[in-house]
Design an enzyme around this catalytic site. Sequence first.
Site: not given
Ligand code: GLP
Length: 245
Positions: A67, A136, A138, A143
């Site tokens: 993404d 959450n 995702h 989402e």
């Molecule tokens: C973002 C990314 C996800 C990732 C998530 C968790 O929203 N789009 O791909 O898994 O964050 O992030 P973190 O690893 O910083 O908790």
Amino acid sequence: MKLIIVKDAAEMSRKAAEIFAARIKKKANLVLGLATGSTPEKMYAELAKMNRRKEVDFTEVSTFNLDEYVGLRGDHDQSYRYFMNKNLFNKINIQKENTHVPDGMALDTKETCKLYELAIKGAGGVDLQLLGIGSNGHIAFNEPGSPKASRTRVVKLTKNTIKDNSRFFKKVSEVPTKALSMGNGTINEAKEIVLIANGANKAKAVKATLEGPVTEAVPASLVRDHKKITFILDEEAASLLTKKK
Ligand code: GLP
């Protein structure tokens, strides 16, 4: 489904990096699906270390990121392209033209998303997909409520995700509200998936993913029944699980 519970984030990162290195050793032109966020940072550092020691070679590897924020240029320090260059691509012997991150500045986002899907297909599909998980539930920027069959598209971020990710920005108001994201359907087509999670703030999402119903309300649960998936969790992220094997 394989579940590996390790002591901490350092061990999670080493384990995940070992799997990635092993697959690249088996197939030099492996197609990787990659994730951003704080969770994979140490794993990428491990892979860079292995590459420096000539234990793994990225010359023929290609990558597709999950993404990108809409409206951030690749040289913006919070864009995912910037993150990937800084944490991995600039530190390994990968050919930059083989690395793909959706273009957050694209004018025709529909066409850009379609072309991204085609590029993945053209590369023969993703061999090994790395996933983190949002608090959450995702995955990528799918989402809660994202359709099971969704493909790469523009998505609106939830308040929860904007708040979570605001820690990287100066102000919450600077966090983009939209992103380009591979869909749940795109992700599920990967031949193999490794999902990593660490820390107590992921425990609820991990519990819902592994022990709740398979539902679009928890996008990570949609990959649970993938034919080749490994969950690597640290003790804190696994703390609410009833079944630890
Ligand atoms: C973002 C990314 C996800 C990732 C998530 C968790 O929203 N789009 O791909 O898994 O964050 O992030 P973190 O690893 O910083 O908790």
